[in-house]
Design an enzyme around this catalytic site. Structure first.
Site, PDB file in Angstrom:
ATOM      1  N   ASP A   1      -4.088  -1.305  -1.356  1.00  0.00           N
ATOM      2  CA  ASP A   1      -5.218  -1.601  -0.457  1.00  0.00           C
ATOM      3  C   ASP A   1      -6.533  -0.981  -0.944  1.00  0.00           C
ATOM      4  O   ASP A   1      -7.607  -1.553  -0.750  1.00  0.00           O
ATOM      5  CB  ASP A   1      -4.908  -1.181   1.000  1.00  0.00           C
ATOM      6  CG  ASP A   1      -4.382   0.239   1.143  1.00  0.00           C
ATOM      7  OD1 ASP A   1      -4.245   0.941   0.129  1.00  0.00           O
ATOM      8  OD2 ASP A   1      -4.092   0.648   2.285  1.00  0.00           O
TER       9      ASP A   1
ATOM     10  N   SER B   1       0.808  -1.232   0.000  1.00  0.00           N
ATOM     11  CA  SER B   1       0.000   0.000   0.000  1.00  0.00           C
ATOM     12  C   SER B   1       0.836   1.274   0.000  1.00  0.00           C
ATOM     13  O   SER B   1       0.804   2.065   0.951  1.00  0.00           O
ATOM     14  CB  SER B   1      -0.953  -0.031   1.185  1.00  0.00           C
ATOM     15  OG  SER B   1      -1.708  -1.199   1.090  1.00  0.00           O
TER      16      SER B   1
ATOM     17  N   ARG C   1       7.514   6.407  -4.118  1.00  0.00           N
ATOM     18  CA  ARG C   1       8.105   6.973  -2.897  1.00  0.00           C
ATOM     19  C   ARG C   1       7.430   6.325  -1.709  1.00  0.00           C
ATOM     20  O   ARG C   1       6.289   5.882  -1.797  1.00  0.00           O
ATOM     21  CB  ARG C   1       7.927   8.498  -2.841  1.00  0.00           C
ATOM     22  CG  ARG C   1       6.578   9.011  -2.456  1.00  0.00           C
ATOM     23  CD  ARG C   1       6.433  10.469  -2.772  1.00  0.00           C
ATOM     24  NE  ARG C   1       6.516  10.700  -4.206  1.00  0.00           N
ATOM     25  CZ  ARG C   1       5.502  10.521  -5.059  1.00  0.00           C
ATOM     26  NH1 ARG C   1       4.329  10.106  -4.623  1.00  0.00           N
ATOM     27  NH2 ARG C   1       5.641  10.744  -6.341  1.00  0.00           N
TER      28      ARG C   1
HETATM   29  C1  BGC Z   1      -0.293   5.171   0.357  1.00  0.00           C
HETATM   30  C2  BGC Z   1      -1.374   4.503  -0.436  1.00  0.00           C
HETATM   31  C3  BGC Z   1      -2.316   3.767   0.463  1.00  0.00           C
HETATM   32  C4  BGC Z   1      -2.801   4.656   1.594  1.00  0.00           C
HETATM   33  C5  BGC Z   1      -3.689   3.916   2.567  1.00  0.00           C
HETATM   34  C6  BGC Z   1      -0.888   6.004   1.473  1.00  0.00           C
HETATM   35  O1  BGC Z   1       0.120   6.543   2.267  1.00  0.00           O
HETATM   36  O2  BGC Z   1       0.519   5.975  -0.456  1.00  0.00           O
HETATM   37  O3  BGC Z   1      -0.826   3.619  -1.381  1.00  0.00           O
HETATM   38  O4  BGC Z   1      -3.396   3.300  -0.282  1.00  0.00           O
HETATM   39  O5  BGC Z   1      -1.714   5.195   2.298  1.00  0.00           O
HETATM   40  O6  BGC Z   1      -3.057   2.823   3.127  1.00  0.00           O
END
Ligand code: BGC
Length: 476
Positions: free
Chosen positions: A196, A143, A158
């Site tokens: 996610d 995620s 990143r």
């Molecule tokens: C991430 C996402 C993720 C979200 C929730 C963010 O910091 O970049 O990819 O879906 O958090 O988990």
């Protein structure tokens, strides 16, 4: 608040002005959000990455099979085995949760992959006891923003959510993961790398066909929705069928990194400056669980240090000075204090922070928590409204998951009020009447959703539709 002295009352008023986002501002943020969603899909790109995920369609409810799912979230690591049964939209699940040690988040890459491989190995040994697993497809929920040329590939753009592990950004994480499990001899094959939010959307759509958007409001925040390939200019060179669906992981945490519309406060600016990735995730830093407690802490320290107001006067606030010492569950407890005299909040401050509070200070603390929690919920609604407006969805369900959505008091209701203001819905005729767009608790995205995406991927392979699975040169 009759007994609150003048200096504190003035501060409460100042904070109310700072943290309140009115309907006009919500609409302005939403309009800019729509422009930025479009920009992210364009060839030039923008701050919001709008990552194509190669998850190309909703499930039908008839998917079957046994799958593994690995979820590397912000706080926990979870391994599941999911059986999609031949009863429509039903599944069985076994799972183990492992806490992500704090040091790993800023440690080195090998340690991260080793830890993940260890957890998988433990799971396999506990639940499978030597049985062959090599035929079980794995959906890996990673995620973080990743560029995917194929569904089993993902170059980390990143780190977010406070992670800062050298040597992973700019690289494809799949071979790193595979090397660690090969080293352990764990017999697992990765089928799909997913976000996610995409998992949440797909898992929710499995049981509710009205689901159109998946959101996470947790440690981080983000959303995914289904786009038509014909509306993704940055994929035009691939000549995908125009009406073919493609889940887009928006990575909306990066909204307004240029600071054009969001009403940032001096406290948001400090959160950003002191984070491992300053300048990134401007939206996320105002609304996600990782940051809510920190914003609250910064305000209180500022009030104490301001000698014109008298907050925790003459006390040692060293514990409160420690960055990230309060998480969003602390704020939840403050907002949930059922007592008129806020005695639970008083106990919290005394037990956790060794600070003695007066009744007026407790009133200020409670109001501050409400302001920060309400701002988060209202700004979150702008993202949902922007996707709905962009796609022309007048009615739909939005599947949401994450600790803030599930546990933070009044988050859902505050978000719903904001959506109504942004989208100008008329007043409800009865309390029972559903909102046209409802944000509802989702099915388990990183478990069932990951399994479903693996199942949908295998189905595409079987049908010979290799877009996003093979290198484009090989399926043109
Ligand atoms: C991430 C996402 C993720 C979200 C929730 C963010 O910091 O970049 O990819 O879906 O958090 O988990």
């Amino acid at each position: 608040m009759a007994d609150v002295p003048k200096d504190l009352l003035q501060e409460i008023e100042r904070l109310e002005k700072l943290f309140t986002v009115d309907a006009t501002m919500l609409k302005k943020v939403t309009d800019h959000f729509i422009t930025e969603l479009d920009k992210g899909l364009s060839v030039e790109g923008g701050s919001i990455p709008m990552n194509p995920t190669w998850c190309m369609g909703f499930p039908t409810g008839d998917e079957t099979g046994t799958f593994l799912a690995l979820d590397m979230g912000g706080t926990n690591l979870r391994v599941c085995e999911i059986i999609l049964t031949d009863q429509k939209s039903e599944f069985d699940i076994i799972q183990s949760k492992y806490r992500m040690p704090e040091e790993l988040k800023t440690g080195d890459a090998d340690e991260l992959w080793e830890y993940i491989a260890d957890c998988l190995q433990q799971f396999v040994e506990t639940h499978h006891d030597g049985k062959e697993l090599d035929k079980l497809p794995l959906g890996f929920t990673f995620s973080y923003p990743a560029t995917q040329d194929y569904i089993d590939h993902g170059v980390l753009q990143r780190w977010t959510k406070g992670f800062d592990i050298a040597g992973v950004e700019g690289k494809n994480v799949v071979p790193m993961f595979e090397a660690a499990i090969a080293k352990r001899g764990v017999p697992i094959k990765l089928t799909a790398l997913i976000n996610d939010t995409t998992g949440t959307m797909i898992a929710s759509a499995y049981t509710d066909p009205k689901m159109k958007i998946g959101c996470i409001f947790g440690t981080g925040c983000n959303a995914a929705y289904m786009e038509d390939c014909g509306s993704i200019p940055k994929l035009a060179h691939m000549n995908l069928p125009k009406d073919m669906p493609m889940a887009i992981n928006c990575e909306w945490g990066a909204f307004d990194n240029e600071h054009k519309v969001l009403p940032r406060t001096q406290y948001d600016i400090i959160v950003d400056k002191d984070s491992p990735r300053p300048g990134q995730q401007a939206f996320e830093k105002m609304i996600a669980g990782l940051y809510l407690g920190e914003i609250f802490r910064l305000v209180l320290v500022d009030l104490h240090d301001n000698k014109e107001v008298h907050v925790f006067e003459g006390q040692n606030i060293d514990k409160l000075r420690k960055a990230y010492t309060l998480d969003s569950s602390f704020l939840s407890l403050v907002e949930e204090d059922p007592f008129e005299n806020l005695s639970e909040t008083g106990d919290l401050f005394s037990n956790r922070l060794s600070i003695t509070t007066t009744r007026p200070e407790l009133e200020l603390i409670r109001r501050l928590a409400e302001l920060i929690g309400t701002r988060a919920a209202r700004l979150s609604a702008c993202g949902v409204a922007a996707i709905a407006k962009k796609k022309g969805y007048k009615t739909c369900h939005v599947g949401a998951d994450g600790s803030v959505f599930n546990k933070y008091p009044h988050f859902k209701q505050r978000g719903a009020v904001a959506l109504r203001e942004i989208l100008d819905w008329p007043a409800k005729k009865s309390a029972k009447e559903e909102d046209p767009i409802e944000i509802l608790a989702a099915e388990d995205g990183s478990g069932v959703g990951a399994a479903l995406i693996a199942a949908l991927t295998l189905k595409r392979v079987k049908e010979g539709n290799m877009a996003g699975i093979l290198h484009p040169e090989n399926y043109k």
